[in-house]
Design a protein around this motif. Structure first.
Motif, PDB file in Angstrom:
ATOM      1  N   VAL A  74     123.774  56.402 -27.212  1.00 16.04           N
ATOM      2  CA  VAL A  74     122.641  57.608 -26.998  1.00 16.04           C
ATOM      3  C   VAL A  74     121.516  56.982 -27.952  1.00 16.04           C
ATOM      4  CG1 VAL A  74     122.165  59.489 -27.814  1.00 16.04           C
ATOM      5  CG2 VAL A  74     123.845  58.814 -26.735  1.00 16.04           C
ATOM      6  N   ASP A  75     121.888  55.899 -28.663  1.00 11.60           N
ATOM      7  CA  ASP A  75     120.828  55.568 -29.180  1.00 11.60           C
ATOM      8  C   ASP A  75     119.938  54.338 -28.837  1.00 11.60           C
ATOM      9  OD1 ASP A  75     122.804  53.329 -28.548  1.00 11.60           O
ATOM     10  OD2 ASP A  75     122.196  52.282 -30.298  1.00 11.60           O
ATOM     11  N   VAL A  76     120.285  53.889 -27.565  1.00 11.10           N
ATOM     12  CA  VAL A  76     120.057  53.503 -26.475  1.00 11.10           C
ATOM     13  C   VAL A  76     119.006  53.747 -25.849  1.00 11.10           C
ATOM     14  CG1 VAL A  76     119.774  51.405 -24.671  1.00 11.10           C
ATOM     15  CG2 VAL A  76     121.338  51.493 -26.539  1.00 11.10           C
ATOM     16  N   ALA A  77     119.552  55.182 -25.014  1.00 10.98           N
ATOM     17  CA  ALA A  77     118.799  56.329 -24.464  1.00 10.98           C
ATOM     18  C   ALA A  77     117.449  57.106 -24.637  1.00 10.98           C
ATOM     19  CB  ALA A  77     119.494  57.294 -24.557  1.00 10.98           C
ATOM     20  N   VAL A  78     117.340  57.136 -26.495  1.00 12.58           N
ATOM     21  CA  VAL A  78     116.493  57.556 -26.942  1.00 12.58           C
ATOM     22  C   VAL A  78     115.306  56.131 -27.169  1.00 12.58           C
ATOM     23  CG1 VAL A  78     115.255  58.220 -29.499  1.00 12.58           C
ATOM     24  CG2 VAL A  78     118.093  58.842 -28.218  1.00 12.58           C
ATOM     25  N   ARG A  79     115.675  54.974 -27.787  1.00 13.76           N
ATOM     26  CA  ARG A  79     114.550  53.865 -27.345  1.00 13.76           C
ATOM     27  C   ARG A  79     114.055  53.349 -26.073  1.00 13.76           C
ATOM     28  NH1 ARG A  79     117.747  48.501 -26.732  1.00 13.76           N
ATOM     29  NH2 ARG A  79     117.011  49.516 -24.334  1.00 13.76           N
ATOM     30  N   LEU A 108     113.637  56.458 -23.743  1.00 16.10           N
ATOM     31  CA  LEU A 108     112.601  57.127 -23.412  1.00 16.10           C
ATOM     32  C   LEU A 108     111.285  57.038 -24.180  1.00 16.10           C
ATOM     33  CD1 LEU A 108     114.563  60.278 -23.981  1.00 16.10           C
ATOM     34  CD2 LEU A 108     113.853  59.132 -21.969  1.00 16.10           C
ATOM     35  N   VAL A 109     111.396  56.517 -25.008  1.00 18.52           N
ATOM     36  CA  VAL A 109     110.407  55.542 -26.219  1.00 18.52           C
ATOM     37  C   VAL A 109     109.672  54.638 -25.145  1.00 18.52           C
ATOM     38  CG1 VAL A 109     109.060  55.081 -27.985  1.00 18.52           C
ATOM     39  CG2 VAL A 109     111.320  56.568 -28.583  1.00 18.52           C
ATOM     40  N   MET A 110     110.239  54.050 -24.728  1.00 20.43           N
ATOM     41  CA  MET A 110     109.259  52.561 -23.908  1.00 20.43           C
ATOM     42  C   MET A 110     108.861  53.268 -22.458  1.00 20.43           C
ATOM     43  SD  MET A 110     111.600  49.208 -24.835  1.00 20.43           S
ATOM     44  CE  MET A 110     113.448  49.480 -22.900  1.00 20.43           C
ATOM     45  N   ALA A 111     109.733  54.416 -22.114  1.00 21.85           N
ATOM     46  CA  ALA A 111     109.455  54.627 -20.979  1.00 21.85           C
ATOM     47  C   ALA A 111     108.178  55.568 -21.354  1.00 21.85           C
ATOM     48  CB  ALA A 111     110.350  55.508 -19.986  1.00 21.85           C
ATOM     49  N   ILE A 112     107.424  55.868 -22.166  1.00 22.10           N
ATOM     50  CA  ILE A 112     106.510  56.741 -23.129  1.00 22.10           C
ATOM     51  C   ILE A 112     105.519  55.628 -22.645  1.00 22.10           C
ATOM     52  CG2 ILE A 112     105.421  58.200 -24.502  1.00 22.10           C
ATOM     53  CD1 ILE A 112     107.996  59.665 -24.896  1.00 22.10           C
ATOM     54  N   ALA A 113     106.103  54.609 -23.275  1.00 24.58           N
ATOM     55  CA  ALA A 113     104.510  53.283 -23.414  1.00 24.58           C
ATOM     56  C   ALA A 113     104.033  53.159 -22.340  1.00 24.58           C
ATOM     57  CB  ALA A 113     105.600  52.161 -24.451  1.00 24.58           C
ATOM     58  N   ALA A 114     104.961  52.912 -21.499  1.00 21.92           N
ATOM     59  CA  ALA A 114     104.796  52.056 -19.794  1.00 21.92           C
ATOM     60  C   ALA A 114     104.353  53.217 -19.456  1.00 21.92           C
ATOM     61  CB  ALA A 114     106.463  51.935 -18.952  1.00 21.92           C
ATOM     62  N   PHE A 115     103.681  54.273 -19.497  1.00 22.24           N
ATOM     63  CA  PHE A 115     103.426  55.651 -18.776  1.00 22.24           C
ATOM     64  C   PHE A 115     102.285  55.637 -19.274  1.00 22.24           C
ATOM     65  CE2 PHE A 115     101.508  59.619 -18.941  1.00 22.24           C
ATOM     66  CZ  PHE A 115     102.300  60.121 -17.174  1.00 22.24           C
ATOM     67  N   THR A 116     102.058  55.486 -20.398  1.00 22.53           N
ATOM     68  CA  THR A 116     100.488  54.849 -21.722  1.00 22.53           C
ATOM     69  C   THR A 116      99.589  53.901 -20.566  1.00 22.53           C
ATOM     70  OG1 THR A 116     101.365  56.010 -23.086  1.00 22.53           O
ATOM     71  CG2 THR A 116      99.615  54.301 -23.405  1.00 22.53           C
ATOM     72  N   VAL A 130     113.243  56.197 -17.764  1.00 19.61           N
ATOM     73  CA  VAL A 130     113.454  57.521 -18.397  1.00 19.61           C
ATOM     74  C   VAL A 130     115.307  57.716 -17.750  1.00 19.61           C
ATOM     75  CG1 VAL A 130     113.642  59.941 -17.129  1.00 19.61           C
ATOM     76  CG2 VAL A 130     111.316  58.576 -17.857  1.00 19.61           C
ATOM     77  N   ALA A 131     115.588  57.259 -15.995  1.00 19.35           N
ATOM     78  CA  ALA A 131     117.099  56.760 -15.343  1.00 19.35           C
ATOM     79  C   ALA A 131     117.659  56.513 -16.187  1.00 19.35           C
ATOM     80  CB  ALA A 131     116.552  56.365 -13.850  1.00 19.35           C
ATOM     81  N   ILE A 132     117.220  55.468 -16.358  1.00 18.68           N
ATOM     82  CA  ILE A 132     118.366  54.302 -17.450  1.00 18.68           C
ATOM     83  C   ILE A 132     118.620  55.734 -18.929  1.00 18.68           C
ATOM     84  CG2 ILE A 132     119.062  52.751 -18.728  1.00 18.68           C
ATOM     85  CD1 ILE A 132     117.204  50.844 -16.760  1.00 18.68           C
ATOM     86  N   ALA A 133     117.857  56.208 -19.259  1.00 19.90           N
ATOM     87  CA  ALA A 133     118.029  57.033 -21.044  1.00 19.90           C
ATOM     88  C   ALA A 133     118.433  58.395 -20.309  1.00 19.90           C
ATOM     89  CB  ALA A 133     116.292  57.010 -20.982  1.00 19.90           C
ATOM     90  N   LEU A 134     118.923  59.032 -18.528  1.00 14.95           N
ATOM     91  CA  LEU A 134     119.350  59.694 -18.514  1.00 14.95           C
ATOM     92  C   LEU A 134     120.275  59.731 -18.057  1.00 14.95           C
ATOM     93  CD1 LEU A 134     116.425  61.831 -16.229  1.00 14.95           C
ATOM     94  CD2 LEU A 134     116.947  62.249 -18.613  1.00 14.95           C
ATOM     95  N   THR A 135     120.878  58.245 -16.990  1.00 11.50           N
ATOM     96  CA  THR A 135     122.681  58.420 -17.395  1.00 11.50           C
ATOM     97  C   THR A 135     122.638  58.321 -18.252  1.00 11.50           C
ATOM     98  OG1 THR A 135     121.336  56.459 -15.338  1.00 11.50           O
ATOM     99  CG2 THR A 135     123.466  56.586 -16.048  1.00 11.50           C
ATOM    100  N   LEU A 136     122.647  57.130 -19.350  1.00 13.10           N
ATOM    101  CA  LEU A 136     123.016  57.355 -21.187  1.00 13.10           C
ATOM    102  C   LEU A 136     123.443  59.000 -21.613  1.00 13.10           C
ATOM    103  CD1 LEU A 136     121.469  54.045 -22.347  1.00 13.10           C
ATOM    104  CD2 LEU A 136     123.227  54.041 -21.345  1.00 13.10           C
ATOM    105  N   ILE A 137     122.407  59.124 -21.553  1.00 14.24           N
ATOM    106  CA  ILE A 137     122.944  60.977 -22.342  1.00 14.24           C
ATOM    107  C   ILE A 137     124.168  61.489 -21.584  1.00 14.24           C
ATOM    108  CG2 ILE A 137     121.092  62.966 -22.079  1.00 14.24           C
ATOM    109  CD1 ILE A 137     118.989  61.102 -23.115  1.00 14.24           C
ATOM    110  N   LEU A 138     123.941  61.931 -20.084  1.00 14.10           N
ATOM    111  CA  LEU A 138     125.080  61.951 -19.273  1.00 14.10           C
ATOM    112  C   LEU A 138     125.806  61.816 -19.168  1.00 14.10           C
ATOM    113  CD1 LEU A 138     123.402  63.220 -15.571  1.00 14.10           C
ATOM    114  CD2 LEU A 138     123.159  64.558 -17.652  1.00 14.10           C
ATOM    115  N   SER A 139     126.504  60.095 -19.919  1.00 10.85           N
ATOM    116  CA  SER A 139     127.853  59.887 -20.346  1.00 10.85           C
ATOM    117  C   SER A 139     128.150  59.952 -21.619  1.00 10.85           C
ATOM    118  CB  SER A 139     127.876  58.590 -19.529  1.00 10.85           C
ATOM    119  OG  SER A 139     127.306  57.454 -20.307  1.00 10.85           O
TER     120      SER A 139
END
Length: 125
Positions: free
Chosen positions: A98-103, A105-113, A85-94
């Protein structure tokens, strides 16, 4: 635990254990990609050292996180999820990669699962 749930948990465990270790090791070699390209110019200007040094530190953190997933799955999966999530937010803020950020975030959901599956509580669905 249901055998299918156990199977899925193991797939996630080894995925989120091995992939961060491989990505972390690659921060030292840049075989998969030139990792410092993912650091925005603004962020790079804030660093007290070279972006490649920062990526080596990131690599060490990723290696540790991967080993944590393999040995202490629940806490390791929560750490990997937060890290992604931190990596994705950094990419989104800059607004870079953004495609990597979305990916991520999806991986973060899987890790949370995986973390939730590793809590060991048996609750009816």
């Amino acid at each position: 635990m249901n055998s299918n749930v156990h199977f899925v948990k193991n797939i996630l465990k080894y995925t989120f254990g091995v992939v961060p270790i491989v990505a972390g090791l690659d921060k030292f070699t840049n075989i998969l990609t030139q990792w410092s390209q993912y650091i925005s110019d603004g962020f790079a200007s804030l660093l007290p050292f070279e972006p490649t040094t920062f990526m080596i530190i990131v690599g060490i953190i990723e290696i540790v996180a991967g080993f944590l997933v393999l040995t202490r799955t629940k806490i390791g999966a929560y750490i990997v999820s937060a890290w992604l999530v931190a990596i994705a937010l950094t990419l989104i803020l800059s607004w870079n990669y953004v495609d990597v950020a979305v990916r991520d975030l999806v991986m973060a959901i899987a890790a949370f699962t995986l973390a939730k599956l590793s809590e060991g509580k048996s609750t009816p669905v």
